[in-house]
Scaffold this motif. Structure first.
Motif, PDB file in Angstrom:
ATOM      1  N   LEU A  33       0.808  -1.214   0.000  1.00  0.00           N
ATOM      2  CA  LEU A  33       0.000   0.000   0.000  1.00  0.00           C
ATOM      3  C   LEU A  33       0.846   1.271   0.000  1.00  0.00           C
ATOM      4  CD1 LEU A  33      -2.877  -1.065   2.441  1.00  0.00           C
ATOM      5  CD2 LEU A  33      -2.875  -1.067  -0.065  1.00  0.00           C
ATOM      6  N   LEU A  34       1.857   1.338   0.843  1.00  0.00           N
ATOM      7  CA  LEU A  34       2.695   2.535   0.871  1.00  0.00           C
ATOM      8  C   LEU A  34       3.463   2.741  -0.439  1.00  0.00           C
ATOM      9  CD1 LEU A  34       4.004   2.472   4.552  1.00  0.00           C
ATOM     10  CD2 LEU A  34       2.479   4.177   3.539  1.00  0.00           C
ATOM     11  N   PRO A  35       4.093   1.687  -1.021  1.00  0.00           N
ATOM     12  CA  PRO A  35       4.728   1.897  -2.324  1.00  0.00           C
ATOM     13  C   PRO A  35       3.750   2.361  -3.399  1.00  0.00           C
ATOM     14  CG  PRO A  35       5.575  -0.095  -1.320  1.00  0.00           C
ATOM     15  CD  PRO A  35       4.443   0.378  -0.454  1.00  0.00           C
ATOM     16  N   LEU A  36       2.521   1.825  -3.414  1.00  0.00           N
ATOM     17  CA  LEU A  36       1.537   2.278  -4.395  1.00  0.00           C
ATOM     18  C   LEU A  36       1.154   3.739  -4.150  1.00  0.00           C
ATOM     19  CD1 LEU A  36      -0.873  -0.782  -4.710  1.00  0.00           C
ATOM     20  CD2 LEU A  36       0.801   0.015  -6.386  1.00  0.00           C
ATOM     21  N   GLN A  37       1.007   4.108  -2.873  1.00  0.00           N
ATOM     22  CA  GLN A  37       0.658   5.488  -2.534  1.00  0.00           C
ATOM     23  C   GLN A  37       1.744   6.474  -2.945  1.00  0.00           C
ATOM     24  OE1 GLN A  37      -0.469   5.186   1.671  1.00  0.00           O
ATOM     25  NE2 GLN A  37      -1.867   6.891   1.395  1.00  0.00           N
ATOM     26  N   LEU A  38       2.982   6.063  -2.797  1.00  0.00           N
ATOM     27  CA  LEU A  38       4.103   6.997  -2.956  1.00  0.00           C
ATOM     28  C   LEU A  38       4.858   6.815  -4.265  1.00  0.00           C
ATOM     29  CD1 LEU A  38       5.387   6.704   0.719  1.00  0.00           C
ATOM     30  CD2 LEU A  38       4.092   8.594  -0.266  1.00  0.00           C
ATOM     31  N   ASN A  39       4.438   5.859  -5.095  1.00  0.00           N
ATOM     32  CA  ASN A  39       5.128   5.628  -6.368  1.00  0.00           C
ATOM     33  C   ASN A  39       5.007   6.854  -7.279  1.00  0.00           C
ATOM     34  OD1 ASN A  39       6.593   4.095  -8.255  1.00  0.00           O
ATOM     35  ND2 ASN A  39       4.717   3.446  -9.288  1.00  0.00           N
ATOM     36  N   THR A  40       6.051   7.106  -8.036  1.00  0.00           N
ATOM     37  CA  THR A  40       6.071   8.247  -8.954  1.00  0.00           C
ATOM     38  C   THR A  40       6.259   7.751 -10.385  1.00  0.00           C
ATOM     39  OG1 THR A  40       8.416   8.499  -8.390  1.00  0.00           O
ATOM     40  CG2 THR A  40       6.869   9.963  -7.290  1.00  0.00           C
ATOM     41  N   SER A  41       6.274   8.652 -11.346  1.00  0.00           N
ATOM     42  CA  SER A  41       6.355   8.289 -12.753  1.00  0.00           C
ATOM     43  C   SER A  41       7.686   7.601 -13.067  1.00  0.00           C
ATOM     44  CB  SER A  41       6.211   9.539 -13.625  1.00  0.00           C
ATOM     45  OG  SER A  41       7.249  10.463 -13.334  1.00  0.00           O
ATOM     46  N   ASP A  42       7.700   6.874 -14.197  1.00  0.00           N
ATOM     47  CA  ASP A  42       8.886   6.098 -14.557  1.00  0.00           C
ATOM     48  C   ASP A  42      10.130   6.962 -14.732  1.00  0.00           C
ATOM     49  OD1 ASP A  42       7.503   3.751 -14.463  1.00  0.00           O
ATOM     50  OD2 ASP A  42       7.102   3.647 -16.615  1.00  0.00           O
ATOM     51  N   ASP A  43       9.952   8.188 -15.186  1.00  0.00           N
ATOM     52  CA  ASP A  43      11.124   9.037 -15.400  1.00  0.00           C
ATOM     53  C   ASP A  43      11.624   9.685 -14.107  1.00  0.00           C
ATOM     54  OD1 ASP A  43       8.983  10.693 -15.044  1.00  0.00           O
ATOM     55  OD2 ASP A  43       9.406  12.015 -16.746  1.00  0.00           O
ATOM     56  N   ASP A  44      10.920   9.470 -13.013  1.00  0.00           N
ATOM     57  CA  ASP A  44      11.339  10.027 -11.712  1.00  0.00           C
ATOM     58  C   ASP A  44      11.087   9.001 -10.606  1.00  0.00           C
ATOM     59  OD1 ASP A  44      12.312  11.951  -9.960  1.00  0.00           O
ATOM     60  OD2 ASP A  44      10.342  12.845  -9.620  1.00  0.00           O
ATOM     61  N   TRP A  45      11.290   7.711 -10.937  1.00  0.00           N
ATOM     62  CA  TRP A  45      10.906   6.650 -10.008  1.00  0.00           C
ATOM     63  C   TRP A  45      11.752   6.613  -8.744  1.00  0.00           C
ATOM     64  CZ3 TRP A  45      14.432   2.827  -8.776  1.00  0.00           C
ATOM     65  CH2 TRP A  45      15.532   2.676  -9.633  1.00  0.00           C
ATOM     66  N   ILE A  46      12.986   7.095  -8.815  1.00  0.00           N
ATOM     67  CA  ILE A  46      13.846   7.069  -7.626  1.00  0.00           C
ATOM     68  C   ILE A  46      13.254   7.931  -6.513  1.00  0.00           C
ATOM     69  CG2 ILE A  46      16.109   7.755  -6.735  1.00  0.00           C
ATOM     70  CD1 ILE A  46      17.347   6.806  -9.313  1.00  0.00           C
ATOM     71  N   ARG A  47      12.572   9.027  -6.876  1.00  0.00           N
ATOM     72  CA  ARG A  47      11.942   9.884  -5.860  1.00  0.00           C
ATOM     73  C   ARG A  47      10.885   9.100  -5.076  1.00  0.00           C
ATOM     74  NH1 ARG A  47       7.575  13.510  -5.998  1.00  0.00           N
ATOM     75  NH2 ARG A  47       7.363  13.225  -8.267  1.00  0.00           N
ATOM     76  N   GLY A  48      10.135   8.223  -5.741  1.00  0.00           N
ATOM     77  CA  GLY A  48       9.151   7.402  -5.044  1.00  0.00           C
ATOM     78  C   GLY A  48       9.801   6.425  -4.086  1.00  0.00           C
ATOM     79  N   VAL A  49      10.928   5.835  -4.504  1.00  0.00           N
ATOM     80  CA  VAL A  49      11.660   4.915  -3.625  1.00  0.00           C
ATOM     81  C   VAL A  49      12.156   5.649  -2.389  1.00  0.00           C
ATOM     82  CG1 VAL A  49      13.672   3.399  -3.453  1.00  0.00           C
ATOM     83  CG2 VAL A  49      12.347   3.448  -5.569  1.00  0.00           C
TER      84      VAL A  49
END
Length: 411
Positions: A33-49
């Motif tokens: 749930l938290l990764p889905l909530q905080l995931n970002t676009s493919d070109d900025d995926w590190i920010r979501g991690v």
């Protein structure tokens, strides 16, 4: 006083259900749930991690403070309702309320603030339920109870992630489901498990030679804590970023990644349960807890090596099986080993709260460190390599803890 009378199947069933609820509501958000909530676009995926690591880290920080604090207070409780029950109920309901709030907010700051409330509630409930092992079980049954804790952890992940994925629930609906699970099952277990009021001889007595954290000066207890902490960081590195690894390491679409995450968790769970049950019984029968705990960390380390050598989904399945075997044995026998090493009978809950802190702190440091390693190299290989290195290091630290082996259980 150390318990001498064995408990029955009813006690073990209620205790297992309590931990099943705790692990379900703690790990389903961490894995899904938290990764889905905080995931970002493919070109900025590190920010979501990085955002996910930040949220898990801040929540874990508050949780590790709450566990030993509540444990120490409950050790001194004279409540007619029991020493542990009031705290178990408070933790259960605090977690339920903040699970709902976490599902209602957006953005890493608000999500992180609400996750702090969830983490504190889970830590308070965990401290109360864990203390029952030392309060009410003889040494010959502590491996079985620890097995219930370890196997419930794996089953809880499958139960939570499976329900969310298979029912097609969104993020908010997933959090609401988890709130109901902890409120109903946690409350029932807290009310039905025995928790007699403390007698005068049970209450800690402060002396000039005994400080508030005197247990940390016990050599063997301290080495066990360090080994447990480092090994838990290794486990968190190897598991906390699974969804992000599928999405951005193996470049799977989100729907496929969610399905494959569930498959990985099922494989992990099967082997955790097998290892937990087998090693819990084995440790009770032989009393050889330290050796089994150390061996488990090396099996856990092998999982990270497999992914580093060949990062494919098929090898990740193999790694999940190895991680399950290693962590299932480590969490089960390691907890029983920790109860054997408790320095002071009158501070069981406080010291077991500190033991729980090592697991919570591992879940704090692991995601944050993992996010940093991903940002450093732009990929996941260093995460899995460090998971292997820290697992081995934790095992070597545990090997330095010495204690008289408990008598084997009667055959």
């Amino acid at each position: 006083m150390t318990a001498t009378a064995k408990v029955g199947a009813r006690w073990m069933t209620l205790f297992t259900l309590a931990w099943l609820a705790i692990w379900t509501v703690q790990l389903t958000p961490v894995q899904l749930l938290l990764p889905l909530q905080l995931n970002t676009s493919d070109d900025d995926w590190i920010r979501g991690v990085v955002s996910s690591g930040f949220v898990l880290g801040i929540g874990g920080l508050f949780g590790i403070v709450a566990a030993p604090l509540v444990g120490a207070i409950s050790d001194r409780s004279r409540s007619s309702r029991g020493r542990r029950r009031p705290w178990a109920l408070a933790g259960v309901w605090l977690a339920a309320i903040f699970l709902v709030l976490t599902g209602l907010v957006d953005g890493p700051w608000l999500v992180g603030a609400c996750w702090v409330g969830v983490s504190i509630g889970i830590s308070v409930a965990s401290a109360a339920f864990t203390a029952l092992i030392a309060d009410q079980l003889p040494p010959a049954q502590r491996g079985a109870a620890s097995s219930a804790v370890g196997s419930s952890q794996a089953v809880g992940i499958v139960l939570g992630v499976g329900l969310v994925v298979l029912l097609g629930l969104g993020v908010l609906a997933g959090y609401l489901l988890l709130a109901v699970v902890i409120a109903v099952i946690g409350t029932g277990a807290a009310l039905l498990l025995p928790d007699p009021p403390a007698v005068a001889s049970d209450l800690p007595r402060r002396t000039a030679n005994r400080g508030r954290l005197a247990s940390l000066r016990d050599r063997d207890f301290a080495w066990m804590l360090w080994g447990r902490l480092v090994s838990n960081i290794g486990n968190a590195l190897g598991t906390a970023l699974f969804l992000f690894f599928l999405l951005h390491g193996l470049n799977q679409p989100e729907a496929q990644a969610q399905d494959n995450l569930l498959l990985l968790i099922v494989v992990y769970t099967v082997f955790v349960v097998i290892a937990s049950i087998f090693t819990g019984i084995l440790s009770d029968r032989t009393g050889k807890r330290r050796g089994l705990t150390v061996a488990a960390t090396f099996v856990q380390a092998a999982s990270g090596v497999v992914v580093v050598i060949l990062p494919t989904f098929e090898t990740t399945l193999v790694a999940a099986a190895l991680m399950g075997l290693g962590y299932g044995a480590f969490s089960t026998v390691g907890l029983a080993f920790a109860t054997d090493l408790l320095p002071d009978e009158q501070d069981h809950a406080r010291d077991l709260g500190i033991v729980n802190v090592t697991a919570a702190l591992g879940q704090l440091i692991g995601p944050m460190a993992g996010a940093g390693l991903v940002a450093l190299v732009g990929g996941f290989w260093l995460v899995f390599l460090m998971a292997a290195v820290l697992s081995v290091l934790g095992g070597l630290m545990t090997a330095l803890a010495r204690s008289p082996e408990p008598a084997p259980a009667p055959r």
